[in-house]
Design a protein around this motif. Structure first.
Motif, PDB file in Angstrom:
ATOM      1  N   SER A  99     -34.075 107.211  21.317  1.00 15.31           N
ATOM      2  CA  SER A  99     -34.348 106.893  19.914  1.00 15.31           C
ATOM      3  C   SER A  99     -33.298 107.475  18.968  1.00 15.31           C
ATOM      4  CB  SER A  99     -35.744 107.402  19.507  1.00 15.31           C
ATOM      5  OG  SER A  99     -36.738 106.808  20.307  1.00 15.31           O
ATOM      6  N   MET A 100     -32.065 107.675  19.472  1.00 18.09           N
ATOM      7  CA  MET A 100     -30.979 108.205  18.649  1.00 18.09           C
ATOM      8  C   MET A 100     -29.777 107.270  18.714  1.00 18.09           C
ATOM      9  SD  MET A 100     -31.066 112.334  19.446  1.00 18.09           S
ATOM     10  CE  MET A 100     -30.805 112.104  21.218  1.00 18.09           C
ATOM     11  N   ALA A 101     -29.195 106.966  17.545  1.00 17.42           N
ATOM     12  CA  ALA A 101     -27.959 106.188  17.496  1.00 17.42           C
ATOM     13  C   ALA A 101     -26.813 107.054  17.990  1.00 17.42           C
ATOM     14  CB  ALA A 101     -27.707 105.711  16.073  1.00 17.42           C
ATOM     15  N   GLN A 102     -25.989 106.499  18.882  1.00 20.65           N
ATOM     16  CA  GLN A 102     -24.925 107.287  19.489  1.00 20.65           C
ATOM     17  C   GLN A 102     -23.639 106.463  19.586  1.00 20.65           C
ATOM     18  OE1 GLN A 102     -26.099 109.819  22.810  1.00 20.65           O
ATOM     19  NE2 GLN A 102     -28.192 109.002  22.688  1.00 20.65           N
ATOM     20  N   GLU A 103     -22.530 107.163  19.634  1.00 21.51           N
ATOM     21  CA  GLU A 103     -21.223 106.545  19.823  1.00 21.51           C
ATOM     22  C   GLU A 103     -20.389 107.444  20.718  1.00 21.51           C
ATOM     23  OE1 GLU A 103     -17.198 106.479  17.314  1.00 21.51           O
ATOM     24  OE2 GLU A 103     -18.806 105.360  16.314  1.00 21.51           O
TER      25      GLU A 103
ATOM     26  N   GLY B 206      -2.801 113.501  28.443  1.00 20.12           N
ATOM     27  CA  GLY B 206      -4.090 114.130  28.221  1.00 20.12           C
ATOM     28  C   GLY B 206      -5.233 113.138  28.325  1.00 20.12           C
ATOM     29  N   LEU B 207      -6.409 113.668  28.557  1.00 17.96           N
ATOM     30  CA  LEU B 207      -7.655 112.913  28.557  1.00 17.96           C
ATOM     31  C   LEU B 207      -8.533 113.463  27.446  1.00 17.96           C
ATOM     32  CD1 LEU B 207      -8.364 112.923  32.412  1.00 17.96           C
ATOM     33  CD2 LEU B 207      -7.346 111.065  31.076  1.00 17.96           C
ATOM     34  N   TYR B 208      -9.170 112.587  26.695  1.00 18.56           N
ATOM     35  CA  TYR B 208      -9.982 113.050  25.579  1.00 18.56           C
ATOM     36  C   TYR B 208     -11.293 112.272  25.523  1.00 18.56           C
ATOM     37  CZ  TYR B 208      -7.918 108.892  23.359  1.00 18.56           C
ATOM     38  OH  TYR B 208      -7.515 107.612  23.074  1.00 18.56           O
ATOM     39  N   GLY B 209     -12.246 112.858  24.845  1.00 23.05           N
ATOM     40  CA  GLY B 209     -13.533 112.199  24.659  1.00 23.05           C
ATOM     41  C   GLY B 209     -14.251 112.783  23.459  1.00 23.05           C
ATOM     42  N   SER B 210     -15.020 111.953  22.789  1.00 15.98           N
ATOM     43  CA  SER B 210     -15.842 112.428  21.682  1.00 15.98           C
ATOM     44  C   SER B 210     -17.192 111.722  21.720  1.00 15.98           C
ATOM     45  CB  SER B 210     -15.149 112.186  20.335  1.00 15.98           C
ATOM     46  OG  SER B 210     -15.032 110.804  20.074  1.00 15.98           O
ATOM     47  N   TRP B 211     -18.188 112.395  21.185  1.00 16.60           N
ATOM     48  CA  TRP B 211     -19.567 111.894  21.194  1.00 16.60           C
ATOM     49  C   TRP B 211     -20.168 112.127  19.820  1.00 16.60           C
ATOM     50  CZ3 TRP B 211     -24.181 115.284  22.667  1.00 16.60           C
ATOM     51  CH2 TRP B 211     -25.372 114.531  22.672  1.00 16.60           C
ATOM     52  N   ARG B 212     -20.599 111.050  19.183  1.00 10.94           N
ATOM     53  CA  ARG B 212     -21.301 111.111  17.906  1.00 10.94           C
ATOM     54  C   ARG B 212     -22.761 110.751  18.149  1.00 10.94           C
ATOM     55  NH1 ARG B 212     -17.800 110.709  13.274  1.00 10.94           N
ATOM     56  NH2 ARG B 212     -19.622 110.052  12.064  1.00 10.94           N
ATOM     57  N   VAL B 213     -23.649 111.574  17.662  1.00 13.16           N
ATOM     58  CA  VAL B 213     -25.072 111.331  17.859  1.00 13.16           C
ATOM     59  C   VAL B 213     -25.815 111.655  16.570  1.00 13.16           C
ATOM     60  CG1 VAL B 213     -25.407 113.661  18.822  1.00 13.16           C
ATOM     61  CG2 VAL B 213     -27.094 111.860  19.290  1.00 13.16           C
ATOM     62  N   THR B 214     -26.820 110.851  16.272  1.00  7.01           N
ATOM     63  CA  THR B 214     -27.638 111.051  15.077  1.00  7.01           C
ATOM     64  C   THR B 214     -29.051 111.402  15.518  1.00  7.01           C
ATOM     65  OG1 THR B 214     -26.302 109.397  13.912  1.00  7.01           O
ATOM     66  CG2 THR B 214     -28.409 109.988  12.913  1.00  7.01           C
ATOM     67  N   PRO B 215     -29.339 112.700  15.698  1.00  8.89           N
ATOM     68  CA  PRO B 215     -30.668 113.092  16.175  1.00  8.89           C
ATOM     69  C   PRO B 215     -31.770 112.793  15.157  1.00  8.89           C
ATOM     70  CG  PRO B 215     -29.355 115.023  15.600  1.00  8.89           C
ATOM     71  CD  PRO B 215     -28.446 113.859  15.538  1.00  8.89           C
ATOM     72  N   ILE B 216     -31.464 112.942  13.875  1.00  9.62           N
ATOM     73  CA  ILE B 216     -32.364 112.541  12.802  1.00  9.62           C
ATOM     74  C   ILE B 216     -31.532 111.769  11.786  1.00  9.62           C
ATOM     75  CG2 ILE B 216     -34.046 114.390  13.125  1.00  9.62           C
ATOM     76  CD1 ILE B 216     -32.682 115.923  10.883  1.00  9.62           C
TER      77      ILE B 216
END
Length: 814
Positions: free
Chosen positions: A452-456, A517-527
């Motif tokens: 139930s959280m929007a994520q990227e 290099g290797l990279y990663g990011s995570w955006r999450v909207t818990p509320i």
């Protein structure tokens, strides 16, 4: 001419978040479109609103649109543009627009709409927006509004660059919040932010090295090929590995548009400055699946400095192919040839640090000074959209750069010129730099909902390579001449003549620098109002520098030991938080690490470990007036540790040089504030203020002193442009200034005075196709030295005196 283009035109431009037709239909937007060709005005309205317009080109051929200015719905803007054209607007069942002939009884003549193929359009493009406020930014790989990024970000849009007449990256940097563009010891520039050099520059998101020392001071970059300049301030290691703690820049190139556009611009100004530019683009087949762009530019000028002149020839071509409905391939090539008679190293100072009272026209070189800089760049990118949520992008850049120069430099024999003007040395230099830079970046971005959280998420990797084959040769010739009577007619030099002159020397050298290099990011909207951003990068870095020293006459050669360093698996973490106070305002905080490899060696013979830094930032951002205005306020601090410090106590026992220890500490901190966009109806504004201090926290000789001598403590950059309405709707006027406090000379023993310089612009739309403009710079003819790599023995350059540039822009109709 119209028959060469498709029988049906389509514009499909998405904003950062594409509104539904119903929402776009109800929302008022701010339009600032002067009178002009009807087709261009309709395309601009569609571009700004994210709508699709279908029409027959013959319907609008030869028709003009009145100015469309003010806050209104998209339909109102379209209706206003169609006034007096004999055409009317119809909204399709899908919420798109169709333009059709109007008949006397008010009903529309129903025309069949040709089936067309839409193509993916970069939602961050600023061309045609008519705004100083960017709706979104791409420097972080995926597209986000500025408010969504927990770091300081500035976008200089195409309109702002055109209004201010900015065609060179150094000039643009000095009109941007927090950036400083200075001339180094060569023809080119050094970019810094928050007191630190930005060594890697991104092109469409692909970073490549542009400031490696042998070449960096010769790196030049014009802006005519690019849609916008994106600037991220603060640590950028997540984007490009050994990134500068000061920030990153991203130059995003122009693309072929969905509708045919052509502009021809001629200019003439002070010091016999003349130029001519052709910029054309549009669809190349009936379905619009192949689009092209071409820019050709010729520029030549003398200078306020005696004997100086320059000629530049630039050419750019781009093609975009929709291989499938969801796959787009972009290819481009640019070539710039810049020839000049430059003055290098500027003017020296007196030994006490005071500037010498010399005319701004003083030339310290010789009549045979000559520089040639040729740059060829290849661009390629492939984007595949799996669906509305997932996208894969691969980008590549290859740049070949050749720099050759023969030049005379005047400098002081000792620490500054004597009080009577004596103590002068003529330095003769030959330089030949040949480098190749290549970069590759691949990333996958996806949006999804889980728990139930929007994520990227964004995952990717990049690779860059820099190789060079360089040589310099020089002699230093003390003279009894006086700084007030410089000899510009000394014998011309060459590499061969320098190598047969007693006291001369040459230094061939080669760089080989590779990074991946290797990279990663995570955006999450818990509320709903809260977004968390977490990321990390793992980097590998290999550096090699080899050089030789060759003495003139005898040609005795000493091969210097290679300098190498390698870093493996260096992890750079990143964390940020964004909290939406409401629809317009958000607060944020972020933290990131930085690592910078070093080449100095310690007593045991090992390379000193990398500099480690920690970057903290908190701030407030606003996206106001339905996205027409962006604002930001930031507090930042960067602490750097393990900086190499030379240990002179042991003598030159580390490979013939002094050893180093990693014990230095530096701090940069301050405040930034910015506003950009249409703050009042018809008034575009950019204003950015920076307060920045840099200091050595730990250093045996410099503790407590300023670290970045050319970074002003206070900087304020302001530019505004107002589009008049009513009977004056064809007139626009711009006014702005740049102001900064004093900086320090390289030796930190004297001040380089601050300054305030005012600029202005007046434009008049003579006809819908012809626009006139006059830009006036340094209105009050302020005499000042540009801050930079100012030294006692040289590199002091006067800022440009008052000057004007007149331009005529012709935009034919289609």
């Amino acid at each position: 001419m119209i028959n060469r283009w498709p029988h049906a035109l389509s514009v499909a431009v998405a904003l950062a978040t594409l509104a539904s037709p119903a929402l776009a239909q109800a929302q008022n937007l701010s339009f600032n479109l002067p009178a002009g060709p009807l087709a261009n005005t309709l395309n601009a309205i569609a571009s700004q609103s994210g709508r699709i317009v279908s029409l027959e080109p013959a319907l609008v051929q030869g028709k003009l649109a009145p100015a469309v200015i003010g806050q209104m719905s998209v339909e109102q803007a379209m209706d206003g543009a169609l006034q007096g054209s004999g055409l009317q607007l119809r909204i399709t069942g899908q919420g798109n627009f169709s333009v059709e002939p109007r008949i006397d009884n008010g009903s529309a003549l129903q025309l069949g709409v040709t089936s067309i193929t839409e193509h993916s359009v970069d939602p961050t493009t600023t061309e045609g927006s008519g705004s100083y406020a960017a709706q979104a930014v791409s420097i972080g790989k995926s597209s986000h509004s500025l408010k969504e990024i927990p770091q300081s970000v500035t976008v200089m849009t195409r309109k702002q660059m055109d209004d201010q007449g900015l065609v060179d990256l150094k000039d643009a940097a000095n009109q941007t919040t927090g950036l400083v563009g200075v001339q180094g010891v060569g023809k080119g520039m050094i970019l810094t932010s928050r007191g630190f050099q930005i060594d890697d520059w991104q092109y469409d998101g692909v970073p490549i090295p542009r400031n490696t020392y042998a070449l960096g001071n010769w790196a030049t970059q014009d802006l005519i090929f690019f849609d916008r300049l994106e600037v991220l301030r603060g640590a950028s290691g997540l984007l490009q590995g050994t990134g500068s703690p000061g920030g990153a820049i991203n130059l995003v190139r122009k693309r072929g548009q969905a509708a045919p556009t052509v502009s021809l611009t001629a200019k003439a100004g002070s010091w016999d400055h003349y130029g001519l530019q052709l910029d054309a683009g549009g669809p190349l087949n009936q379905s619009g699946t192949i689009r092209g762009r071409m820019v050709a530019d010729e520029d030549q000028s003398d200078s306020f400095i005696d004997y100086e002149w320059s000629k530049t020839h630039s050419l750019y071509g781009a093609l975009d192919f929709d291989l499938q409905e969801d796959t787009t391939l972009g290819l481009a090539v640019s070539r710039t040839n810049a020839e000049s008679r430059p003055m290098l190293r500027g003017l020296p100072r007196y030994a006490n640090g005071d500037p010498i009272d010399l005319s701004r026209s003083t030339f310290t070189g010789s009549r045979w000074n000559h520089s040639q800089i040729d740059v060829t760049t290849l661009y390629a990118d492939l984007e595949h959209r799996f669906n509305d949520d997932w996208k894969l992008k691969v980008g590549a850049v290859r740049m070949s750069e050749e720099n050759t120069a023969t030049h005379q430099r005047v400098q002081s024999t000792g620490a500054g010129i004597n009080a009577d003007g004596t103590g002068l040395t003529y330095a003769d230099w030959y330089t030949d730099f040949d480098s190749t830079k290549a970069g590759l970046d691949m990333n996958l971005t996806g949006h999804f909902e889980a728990l139930s959280m929007a994520q990227e998420i964004t995952i990717g990797g990049n690779y860059s390579k820099f190789t060079s084959d360089d040589v310099i040769a020089r002699t230093f010739n003390a003279s009894t001449d006086n700084i007030f009577d410089i000899d510009h007619n000394r014998p011309e030099i060459s590499y061969e003549s320098l190598m047969n002159t007693p006291g001369g020397s040459a230094t061939p050298s080669k760089y080989d620098i590779r990074q991946k290099g290797l990279y990663g990011s995570w955006r999450v909207t818990p509320i709903d109002p809260l977004t968390l951003v977490l990321g990390a990068r793992v980097s590998w870095y290999d550096y090699s520098y080899t050089s030789s020293s060759i003495k003139a006459v005898t040609h005795a050669t000493t091969v210097n030991g290679p300098s190498t360093t390698n870093e493996t698996g260096e992890v750079t973490p990143y964390a940020g938080i964004v909290y939406d106070l409401n629809r317009e305002w958000a607060v944020y905080a972020s933290y990131t690490d930085v690592f910078e490899p070093q080449t100095q060696r310690n007593l045991s013979g090992a390379v000193v470990k990398p500099v480690i830094g920690s970057n903290y930032e908190v701030g407030l951002k606003g996206q106001l007036l339905d996205g027409r205005v962006n604002t930001s306020l930031a507090l930042f601090r960067y602490d750097q540790e393990n900086r190499a410090i030379t240990d002179y106590s042991l003598g030159e026992i580390c490979g013939g040089t002094n050893c180093a220890v990693g014990s230095g500490k530096v701090r940069s901190q301050g405040l930034e504030a910015e506003i950009s966009g249409e703050v009042l109806s018809g008034l575009q504004l950019f204003a950015g203020y920076t307060y920045n201090t840099t200091k050595f926290l730990e250093d045996p000789e410099n503790k407590g002193r300023v670290f970045s001598t050319w970074t002003p403590k206070h900087m304020l950059r302001v530019w505004s442009d107002y589009q008049f309405t009513g009977d004056w709707s064809q007139v626009s006027a711009g006014l702005g200034f740049t102001s900064q406090s004093h900086t320090l000379g390289y030796e930190s023993t004297y001040d380089v005075a601050g300054y305030t310089v005012w600029n202005a612009r007046l434009a008049y739309q003579l006809t819908p196709e012809v626009g006139l403009a006059m830009n006036a710079n340094n209105l009050f003819d302020k005499t000042y030295y540009a801050s930079g790599y100012n030294q006692l023995n040289g590199n002091n350059f006067y800022g440009d005196p008052r000057n004007v540039m007149f331009s005529v822009k012709y935009t034919p109709q289609f």
